[in-house]
Design a protein around this motif. Sequence first.
Motif, mmCIF file in Angstrom:
data_model
loop_
_atom_site.group_PDB
_atom_site.id
_atom_site.type_symbol
_atom_site.label_atom_id
_atom_site.label_comp_id
_atom_site.label_asym_id
_atom_site.label_seq_id
_atom_site.Cartn_x
_atom_site.Cartn_y
_atom_site.Cartn_z
ATOM 1 N N VAL A 30 0.842 -1.199 0.000
ATOM 2 C CA VAL A 30 0.000 0.000 0.000
ATOM 3 C C VAL A 30 0.877 1.248 0.000
ATOM 4 N N VAL A 31 0.615 2.168 -0.932
ATOM 5 C CA VAL A 31 1.369 3.414 -0.949
ATOM 6 C C VAL A 31 1.087 4.190 0.335
ATOM 7 N N ASP A 32 2.132 4.411 1.118
ATOM 8 C CA ASP A 32 2.010 5.116 2.389
ATOM 9 C C ASP A 32 2.192 6.617 2.204
ATOM 10 N N ARG A 33 3.135 6.996 1.324
ATOM 11 C CA ARG A 33 3.347 8.410 1.017
ATOM 12 C C ARG A 33 3.811 8.556 -0.432
ATOM 13 N N HIS A 34 3.395 9.670 -1.031
ATOM 14 C CA HIS A 34 3.913 10.086 -2.331
ATOM 15 C C HIS A 34 4.888 11.234 -2.087
ATOM 16 N N VAL A 35 6.060 11.147 -2.681
ATOM 17 C CA VAL A 35 7.032 12.242 -2.630
ATOM 18 C C VAL A 35 7.259 12.700 -4.065
ATOM 19 N N TRP A 36 7.037 13.990 -4.331
ATOM 20 C CA TRP A 36 7.140 14.542 -5.681
ATOM 21 C C TRP A 36 8.347 15.461 -5.740
ATOM 22 N N LEU A 37 9.244 15.208 -6.691
ATOM 23 C CA LEU A 37 10.446 16.014 -6.844
ATOM 24 C C LEU A 37 10.336 16.824 -8.126
ATOM 25 N N ALA A 38 10.366 18.141 -7.978
ATOM 26 C CA ALA A 38 10.249 19.034 -9.126
ATOM 27 C C ALA A 38 11.244 20.171 -8.944
ATOM 28 N N GLY A 39 12.301 20.181 -9.747
ATOM 29 C CA GLY A 39 13.333 21.189 -9.583
ATOM 30 C C GLY A 39 13.939 21.099 -8.192
ATOM 31 N N ASP A 40 13.894 22.199 -7.453
ATOM 32 C CA ASP A 40 14.430 22.176 -6.090
ATOM 33 C C ASP A 40 13.332 21.973 -5.053
ATOM 34 N N LYS A 41 12.115 21.643 -5.493
ATOM 35 C CA LYS A 41 10.991 21.441 -4.576
ATOM 36 C C LYS A 41 10.807 19.959 -4.257
#
Length: 218
Positions: A30-41
């Motif tokens: 089960v996906v517990d967390r989504h981490v999104w990487l965009a540039g320096d964010k």
Amino acid sequence: MLPAAPPPEAIAWLWKEAPVPAWSRGRVAVVDRHVWLAGDKVLVRPGARPRRLPEGAAVIPVVHVEIDPLRPPAGLVQAQAVVLDAMQAAARATTSGWVQLDLEARPSQRADYRALVQRIRASLPPQVKLSVTALAWWCRSPAWLDGLPADEVVPMFFRMGRDNAPLRAIVAQRPATLHPLCRSGSAGFSRQEPFAPEVAARYRRTYWFDETGWKGPP
């Protein structure tokens, strides 16, 4: 299509507010967390909320790290602290003794990826086992997988992009040319991109993805 009688170690990946397939009621990822990487964010949002999760089910919490295709970060260093925190939270939540990192790193991020996996393994309690997904083409490049400090590597034999046809042929017909970690231990498949049943049967443990979030017909 999923085999009519999945082996005991067939596990459904639950990415949405999905029902749990009957054949995966004993163990689910089960996906517990989504981490999104965009540039320096680095952005974080909660994961799936499965419906009717069976009492006593062995849950493998998954930390899904996604890289923005239009604004990819140069490396993964800036995300390390967030990903480590997410993996440690997953370790506290696990009821299976496993956690899983799902990160489709780019070629330029390979060194950062391997360093991140090393840091995750070092930060987890020793009794918690670490599973990592792998892009199918990594299975042809020892530099990605040799010595990787994970208890399980799960090559994803679906959504293989422009190399889909040749990679499918290799997986189906020439598995001995794959990295040893991609031949018989664990693998990920999609219900929408089926292989012949004997391909999945090579693996001791299989994970299954479904485009409909397991809401479509079996």
